[in-house]
Design an enzyme around this catalytic site. Structure first.
Site, PDB file in Angstrom:
ATOM      1  CB  CYS A 170       8.192  -5.156  -3.998  1.00 50.48           C
ATOM      2  SG  CYS A 170       6.703  -5.115  -4.151  1.00 50.48           S
TER       3      CYS A 170
HETATM    4  C1  LIG Z   1       5.987  -9.763  -4.277  1.00 48.71           C
HETATM    5  S1  LIG Z   1       5.137 -10.507  -3.931  1.00 48.71           S
HETATM    6  C2  LIG Z   1       6.291 -12.870  -4.375  1.00 48.71           C
HETATM    7  C3  LIG Z   1       6.037 -13.594  -6.062  1.00 48.71           C
HETATM    8  C4  LIG Z   1       6.583 -14.014  -7.162  1.00 48.71           C
HETATM    9  N1  LIG Z   1       7.885 -13.561  -6.543  1.00 48.71           N
HETATM   10  C5  LIG Z   1       6.335 -14.504  -7.731  1.00 48.71           C
HETATM   11  O1  LIG Z   1       6.869 -14.299  -9.157  1.00 48.71           O
HETATM   12  O2  LIG Z   1       5.659 -14.061  -8.579  1.00 48.71           O
HETATM   13  C6  LIG Z   1       5.570 -11.282  -2.092  1.00 48.71           C
HETATM   14  C7  LIG Z   1       5.204 -12.596  -1.603  1.00 48.71           C
HETATM   15  O3  LIG Z   1       5.494 -12.803  -0.590  1.00 48.71           O
HETATM   16  C8  LIG Z   1       3.861 -13.218   0.326  1.00 48.71           C
HETATM   17  N2  LIG Z   1       4.759 -12.755   1.581  1.00 48.71           N
HETATM   18  C9  LIG Z   1       3.922 -11.489   2.686  1.00 48.71           C
HETATM   19  N3  LIG Z   1       5.174 -11.783   3.785  1.00 48.71           N
HETATM   20  C10 LIG Z   1       5.086 -13.790   4.184  1.00 48.71           C
HETATM   21  C11 LIG Z   1       5.169 -14.042   4.893  1.00 48.71           C
HETATM   22  N4  LIG Z   1       5.357 -14.065   6.129  1.00 48.71           N
HETATM   23  N5  LIG Z   1       5.869 -15.482   5.159  1.00 48.71           N
HETATM   24  C12 LIG Z   1       5.437 -15.652   3.535  1.00 48.71           C
HETATM   25  N6  LIG Z   1       4.707 -15.022   2.314  1.00 48.71           N
HETATM   26  C13 LIG Z   1       4.928 -13.817   2.489  1.00 48.71           C
HETATM   27  C14 LIG Z   1       3.089 -12.188  -0.533  1.00 48.71           C
HETATM   28  O4  LIG Z   1       1.422 -12.795  -0.003  1.00 48.71           O
HETATM   29  C15 LIG Z   1       3.164 -12.256  -0.946  1.00 48.71           C
HETATM   30  O5  LIG Z   1       2.838 -12.922  -2.405  1.00 48.71           O
END
Ligand SMILES: C[S@@+](CC[C@H](N)C(=O)[O-])C[C@H]1O[C@@H](n2cnc3c(N)ncnc32)[C@H](O)[C@@H]1O
EC number: 2.1.1.37
Length: 412
Positions: A170
């Site tokens: 986000c």
């Molecule tokens: C807002 S958090 C999501 C939290 C999750 N929906 C929860 O309820 O716990 C976004 C996540 O996307 C991951 N992320 C960022 N870039 C990514 C990528 N290229 N591939 C996989 N995950 C990624 C981050 O590490 C982070 O944990």
């Protein structure tokens, strides 16, 4: 997992090139361990000031934990809120979910409790995938490079998945960030859209900060999410408030809920609140949401309130063990006599490390509770990493409410 040290500084190079008179901005010596970390553009003297502050607080903590600090004031708290009661386990509904950007598993847990079968999770941060694997050893969890959605050909999941859910990072949209939207390298919505297009699930749920639903990003949302997906999906964005589902925190999130058939879309309605806070009781079927002190099991001091929105320790300009988002949040915590900085790893350590103003120091399990995670959800990694996973998460009871509404619309 790739290290985000020099490269990360280069990523935000424009900030680091900034000069402040004779005191130039210098990069941090501490390597970043998260892809979200935006190193702050600080001068050497500013860095020195922060260094001193953090050394001082480390010394105070070490001295307290070795028994040489001021005598503890508070008893170890026994929480009154049991988040599992907010999301009673539902029998399997025959629907299989693929989780993208799974973080520490907030959405995953909510969907699990609502009866969905977990197919796989993709998440880039190793500590976060370690959390999900520790909680559900039988689940398939892809982490590090293998969990990076940029490396995945999603066609492999076609026919294997009924629902895709995920909260792309986000930071590109958050009011707390630089709001660069699609210009931010961390904008992963195109990958979410690509996964939906490749797999064509029955339904998808994409989650984010409410700022994404603001006028500032309406063009982005239309061109990057709605237009490419509305060819095959009926999509409704809905903003939901976590305390309406029993979570003792002010936390609003937007969910884009899409159904492949018109029939399922027509059958779906957003989850209705199960709880109310303050004067907001709309119908007698809702229960009172606990305030923060009550949820944590703290003594009644005549003041209680919802927790302010907690921040993710990974998304601020520095990695931190504070969950404070704003000055307004600080006042709210102060009124409740709760200390939101220097969150301790455990309740025992929080008790031993007395806050300067005598307020109740929070611990990682307390912050997890504020986000609606059950006591036994095993967050892995250093304290700031655990707090980062918690702060990034969709509160599981809120995820459960959304998941249940989708289940009711598409149940076989
Ligand atoms: C807002 S958090 C999501 C939290 C999750 N929906 C929860 O309820 O716990 C976004 C996540 O996307 C991951 N992320 C960022 N870039 C990514 C990528 N290229 N591939 C996989 N995950 C990624 C981050 O590490 C982070 O944990």
């Amino acid at each position: 997992m790739p290290k985000h040290t020099v490269q990360q500084s280069q990523l935000f190079g424009e900030a680091l090139e900034d000069k402040r008179g004779a005191d130039p901005v210098v990069p941090s010596r501490i390597p970043s361990t998260s892809p979200f970390h935006q190193p702050r553009a600080l001068t050497e003297s500013e860095r020195e000031r922060y260094r001193k502050m953090s050394q001082e607080s480390r010394r105070a903590r070490e001295s307290a934990l070795s028994g040489n600090g001021p005598a503890p004031i508070h008893e170890i708290n026994i929480p009154r809120l049991d988040p599992l009661k907010l999301m009673p386990q539902v029998r399997r509904n025959g629907l299989r979910t693929l989780s993208l950007f799974s973080g520490g598993g907030g959405l995953d847990l909510g969907f699990d409790r609502a009866g969905f079968e977990h197919v796989a999770s993709y998440e880039i941060m190793n500590d976060a995938t370690a959390t999900i694997s520790a909680a559900r050893p039988e689940w398939k969890v892809f982490g590090g490079e293998g969990g990076d959605v940029r490396n995945v050909d999603f066609r492999q999941w076609k026919g294997e998945v009924d629902i895709i859910h995920g909260g792309p990072p986000c930071q590109p949209f958050s009011n707390a960030g630089r709001q660069k939207g699609h210009l931010d390298e961390r904008d992963m919505w195109p990958k979410f859209v690509e996964a939906v297009q490749a797999i064509k699930p029955i339904a998808f749920i994409g989650e984010n900060v409410p700022a994404l639903a603001s006028a500032k990003f309406s063009n982005y949302v239309n061109t990057s999410i709605i237009e490419p997906l509305s060819k095959n999906y009926h999509i409704t964005p809905v903003i939901l408030e976590a305390s309406d589902f029993g979570v003792p925190q002010v936390r609003r999130r937007v969910f884009f809920v899409g159904f492949r058939t018109k029939k399922a879309a027509a059958r779906w309605s957003p989850p209705t609140p199960t709880h109310f806070w303050g004067e907001r009781q709309l119908d007698s079927g809702t229960e009172r949401c606990m305030g923060l002190r009550e949820a944590l099991g703290l003594a009644d001091i005549g003041v209680d309130d919802l927790s302010p929105t907690i921040r993710s320790a990974l998304t601020g300009p520095r990695h931190t063990t504070s969950i404070l988002n704003s000055v307004a949040a600080q006042r709210r915590f102060e009124a409740m006599e709760i200390w939101p900085n220097g969150v301790a790893a455990t309740r025992e350590q929080a008790r031993a490390f007395v806050a300067k103003n005598g307020h109740f120091r929070l611990s990682v399990p307390d912050v997890a509770l504020i986000q609606g995670f059950p006591e036994d959800w095993p967050f892995q990694g250093a304290t700031y990493m655990a707090l980062g996973q918690i702060g990034n998460a969709v509160p599981p009871p809120l995820a459960y409410a959304v998941a249940s509404s989708v289940s009711a619309a598409v149940a076989k």
